[in-house]
Write an enzyme that holds these catalytic residues in place. Structure first.
Site, short mmCIF file in Angstrom:
data_model
loop_
_atom_site.label_atom_id
_atom_site.label_comp_id
_atom_site.label_asym_id
_atom_site.label_seq_id
_atom_site.Cartn_x
_atom_site.Cartn_y
_atom_site.Cartn_z
N ASP A 267 -6.68 -2.32 9.03
CA ASP A 267 -5.36 -2.17 9.66
C ASP A 267 -5.52 -2.23 11.18
OD1 ASP A 267 -2.80 -1.40 10.39
OD2 ASP A 267 -2.65 0.16 8.86
N HIS B 159 -2.89 -1.96 13.26
CA HIS B 159 -1.85 -1.09 13.84
C HIS B 159 -1.08 -1.75 14.99
CE1 HIS B 159 -2.94 2.18 11.28
NE2 HIS B 159 -4.17 2.21 11.72
N GLU C 64 5.18 -1.90 7.18
CA GLU C 64 5.37 -0.47 6.90
C GLU C 64 6.42 0.15 7.81
OE1 GLU C 64 1.26 0.79 7.67
OE2 GLU C 64 2.01 1.94 9.37
N ARG D 174 4.54 -4.64 3.03
CA ARG D 174 4.06 -3.26 3.08
C ARG D 174 5.18 -2.22 3.06
NH1 ARG D 174 0.68 -0.73 2.14
NH2 ARG D 174 -0.19 0.22 3.99
#
Ligand code: KDG
Ligand code: MG
Length: 405
Positions: free
Chosen positions: A213, A215, A265, A286
């Site tokens: 990830d 980020h 996400e 996600r």
């Protein structure tokens, strides 16, 4: 006569981390549970629900799941946004939970029934250096995981989000009235990561699925370079390479590398996924079932993704409560293009407050066969752990400017 909603109450509890829960009670005595947790903005969602949603739920028909979703989304002038969508998501989960209980069926049966026996899950391994990371990976393999997200420290930096120095679990939000500030150096990360992950791959062999990830910390050009450099590692996915707002630029990343991309996400609606899916700019969606507004819209996102050969891989960190994790596993069991479920895990006390029918075994999750979502909340225990302010860290570059999340 159909039942009505007689009460809608919000619980804020912190059994190891802050979690916000919606409880809907019906006139025939059923209770539905929804997750309303939004990491670092918990009280905003609690207020949105308490002040603006709970009063208008009372008297409504709990069976009208779709209409209630439309009412809270289309019927409200100020739509979208994480606070609104987390609140709508909590209502949607609670109403699906009630519908399952009314029918005496687990929610996955109401979604069309299972299309697989169990759902593949991945967890996190963190280590400041490669040796520590390999120990953490080995420990997760011992627990049966066949897919592991690997995050390392970066030489020269004091700390890196999501990476512990003792190799243990981490908590995304640190307690305190203000976020901790960290220093971030993308150039150092890009220099170090490909070699570190190549060492991990060489040590673990070809079969273990590895995920990583980023980020949202990279420019498109940096993301393309990193993707290319990581191709020999054979990642299951590279997650959140660039900030989520600028979606056109992902075409550049796609043209340069075959590394599978996972994004979403922080997205809160199907519309935020539309371009990424229909232009096949990503491989994995996600979405968190609670943050996109519940099971109702997550199924639409999954259906759109299925048409474009994009796979569903719901978000499942500790700030998505066991209620939303339950909902994600019900959707996963019944959705053909589901790929993998994140299962970061929870502090022990969270499992005590939120007793769940879902189980983990041998690298897989299963929602269980209890009616509804299969969750019971111990409200007395929850009340013993009051909210404590806690925030994700913020990061600044070496010259002091803020980075993206
Ligand atoms: O609230 C932020 C966390 O949920 C996030 O950092 C976790 O990136 C994350 C992931 O993929 O689980
Ligand atoms: Mg992530």
């Amino acid at each position: 006569m159909s039942a009505t909603i007689v009460a809608a109450d919000v619980l804020v509890t912190s059994p190891g981390r802050n979690l916000v829960t919606l409880k809907i009670t019906t006139s025939d005595g059923l209770v539905g549970w929804g997750d309303a947790t939004l990491n670092g903005r918990e009280l905003a969602v609690a207020s949105y629900l308490r002040d603006h949603v709970c009063p208008i739920l009372v008297g409504r028909d709990p069976a009208m799941v779709e209409d209630t979703w439309q009412y809270l989304y289309r019927g409200v002038y100020w739509r979208r946004g994480p606070v609104t969508m987390a609140a709508i998501g909590a209502v949607d989960l609670a109403l699906w939970d009630i519908k399952g209980k009314v029918c005496g069926q687990p929610v996955y049966q109401l979604l069309g029934g299972r299309v697989r026996d169990r759902i593949l899950s991945y967890t996190h391994a963190t280590g400041w250096d490669v040796a520590a990371l390999l120990d953490a990976v080995a420990a997760q393999r011992e627990r049966g995981f066949r897919a592991v997200r690997v995050q390392t420290g970066v030489p020269g930096l004091e700390s890196v989000y999501g990476v512990t120095k003792d190799g243990g679990a981490y908590e995304p939000a640190g307690r305190g009235v203000a976020p901790v500030e960290e220093t971030w150096d993308t150039a150092a990360y890009l220099r170090y990561l490909p070699g570190a992950l190549a060492e991990v791959r060489a040590a673990v062999g070809p079969e273990l699925e590895l995920l990583h990830d980023a980020h949202h910390r990279l420019t498109p050009n940096q993301a393309a370079r990193l993707g290319k450099a990581l191709e020999p590692v054979d990642l299951f996915w590279l997650e959140d390479v660039t900030p989520a707002e600028n979606q056109d630029v992902l075409r550049r990343v796609r043209e340069q590398t075959t590394v599978p991309l996972a994004i979403g996400e922080v997205f809160t609606s199907v519309w935020e996924f539309q371009q990424l899916i229909t232009e096949q700019l990503i491989d994995f969606v996600r979405a968190a079932v609670s943050h996109v507004g519940g099971i109702t819209p997550l199924r639409r996102i999954a259906a759109l993704a299925e048409v474009w050969q994009v796979w569903l891989a719901p978000h499942g960190p500790s700030d998505v409560s066991p209620i939303a994790l339950a909902a994600a596993t019900h959707v996963g069991l019944a959705t053909p293009n589901f790929a993998i479920q994140e299962y970061m895990g929870y502090p022990d006390r969270v499992h005590e407050v939120f007793r769940h029918a879902w189980t983990y075994a041998d690298g897989h999750l299963h929602p269980g066969d209890a009616p509804g979502l299969g969750i019971e909340v111990d409200e007395a225990l929850a009340a013993r752990f009051p909210y404590e302010p806690a925030y994700l860290p913020v990061a600044r570059r070496l010259d002091g400017t803020l980075t993206d999340w």
